[in-house]
Design a protein around this motif. Structure first.
Motif, PDB file in Angstrom:
ATOM      1  N   HIS A  51      70.946  -9.767  11.568  1.00 56.41           N
ATOM      2  CA  HIS A  51      71.616  -8.814  10.616  1.00 56.41           C
ATOM      3  C   HIS A  51      70.480  -7.964   9.956  1.00 56.41           C
ATOM      4  O   HIS A  51      70.535  -7.007   9.432  1.00 56.41           O
ATOM      5  CB  HIS A  51      72.223  -9.537   9.443  1.00 56.41           C
ATOM      6  CG  HIS A  51      71.187 -10.572   8.692  1.00 56.41           C
ATOM      7  ND1 HIS A  51      70.958 -11.844   9.182  1.00 56.41           N
ATOM      8  CD2 HIS A  51      70.571 -10.629   7.576  1.00 56.41           C
ATOM      9  CE1 HIS A  51      69.927 -12.492   8.559  1.00 56.41           C
ATOM     10  NE2 HIS A  51      69.882 -11.838   7.543  1.00 56.41           N
ATOM     11  N   ASN A  59      72.858  -0.783   6.854  1.00 54.58           N
ATOM     12  CA  ASN A  59      73.831  -1.635   7.355  1.00 54.58           C
ATOM     13  C   ASN A  59      74.698  -1.095   8.374  1.00 54.58           C
ATOM     14  O   ASN A  59      75.800  -1.544   8.690  1.00 54.58           O
ATOM     15  CB  ASN A  59      74.673  -2.403   6.358  1.00 54.58           C
ATOM     16  CG  ASN A  59      73.694  -3.126   5.485  1.00 54.58           C
ATOM     17  OD1 ASN A  59      72.842  -4.009   5.787  1.00 54.58           O
ATOM     18  ND2 ASN A  59      73.990  -3.020   4.014  1.00 54.58           N
ATOM     19  N   PRO A 115      76.568  -0.959  11.476  1.00 56.21           N
ATOM     20  CA  PRO A 115      76.898  -1.663  12.622  1.00 56.21           C
ATOM     21  C   PRO A 115      76.407  -1.221  13.779  1.00 56.21           C
ATOM     22  O   PRO A 115      76.042  -1.896  14.777  1.00 56.21           O
ATOM     23  CB  PRO A 115      78.184  -1.961  12.566  1.00 56.21           C
ATOM     24  CG  PRO A 115      78.830  -1.071  11.649  1.00 56.21           C
ATOM     25  CD  PRO A 115      77.832  -0.453  10.849  1.00 56.21           C
ATOM     26  N   LYS A 116      76.394   0.297  14.105  1.00 55.94           N
ATOM     27  CA  LYS A 116      76.115   0.625  15.387  1.00 55.94           C
ATOM     28  C   LYS A 116      74.745   0.541  15.922  1.00 55.94           C
ATOM     29  O   LYS A 116      74.213   0.388  16.745  1.00 55.94           O
ATOM     30  CB  LYS A 116      76.701   2.054  15.650  1.00 55.94           C
ATOM     31  CG  LYS A 116      78.300   1.951  15.781  1.00 55.94           C
ATOM     32  CD  LYS A 116      78.971   3.442  15.973  1.00 55.94           C
ATOM     33  CE  LYS A 116      80.320   3.413  16.056  1.00 55.94           C
ATOM     34  NZ  LYS A 116      80.891   4.731  16.327  1.00 55.94           N
ATOM     35  N   LYS A 140      72.699  -1.725  14.509  1.00 53.58           N
ATOM     36  CA  LYS A 140      72.464  -2.848  14.607  1.00 53.58           C
ATOM     37  C   LYS A 140      72.845  -3.427  16.073  1.00 53.58           C
ATOM     38  O   LYS A 140      71.999  -4.210  16.743  1.00 53.58           O
ATOM     39  CB  LYS A 140      72.944  -3.913  13.756  1.00 53.58           C
ATOM     40  CG  LYS A 140      72.989  -5.302  14.002  1.00 53.58           C
ATOM     41  CD  LYS A 140      73.666  -6.212  12.970  1.00 53.58           C
ATOM     42  CE  LYS A 140      73.971  -7.587  13.301  1.00 53.58           C
ATOM     43  NZ  LYS A 140      74.826  -8.069  12.653  1.00 53.58           N
TER      44      LYS A 140
END
Length: 151
Positions: A23, A53, A55-56, A58
């Motif tokens: 994360h 944050n 998500p792609k 990450k």
């Protein structure tokens, strides 16, 4: 370059640590280090700033970590990095299409190494050269495919 079992074990050990803190990976990604590189990421082009944050972002960072870890294993087992032809063609094509140049690979390398160093702490001293070699070999394979496709 052939990796030793110890070098492979160090990469695998750090990968296990990195999976636990995945994360946080996007926080030390290449767009954070080089904001000008943001335009190379299709999922960041139309955004303001670098979302912490995303998500792609990450997922991309995790893929880079995982492929580098797999490269280290291949270096030990085969003495070279072997990426599946279809994967390598895809990576070469995407990187070429997005205008990725040799210096951009160094930015990603810096981000990768920074994240690993932060994650593993004192163990970094023993792992540094191993991760560098694994990443450099993977980047060389992608660059070679980019050159082949451009020709």
């Amino acid at each position: 370059m052939v990796f030793t079992e110890k070098q492979e074990a160090l990469v695998n050990e750090s990968w296990e640590i990195l999976k636990e803190i995945s994360h946080k990976i996007a926080c030390v990604s290449s767009p954070q280090i080089a904001p000008a590189a943001k335009g190379m990421f299709s999922f960041l082009r139309d955004s303001d700033g670098i979302p912490q944050n995303n998500p792609k972002l990450k997922a991309h960072a995790v893929k880079v970590f995982k492929m580098t870890c797999e490269s280290a294993i291949q270096l030990r087992e085969k003495g070279k990095v072997t990426v599946a032809d279809t994967t390598l063609k895809y990576l070469g094509s995407v990187h070429l299409k997005n205008g990725v140049l040799d210096p951009h690979f160094e930015v990603v390398k810096e981000a990768l190494l920074r994240a690993i160093k932060e994650a593993v702490g004192e163990k970094w001293r023993d792992m540094n050269c191993t991760w560098v070699e694994a990443y450099d070999q993977l980047a060389a394979a992608i660059k070679a495919e980019m050159k082949e496709e451009a020709a």
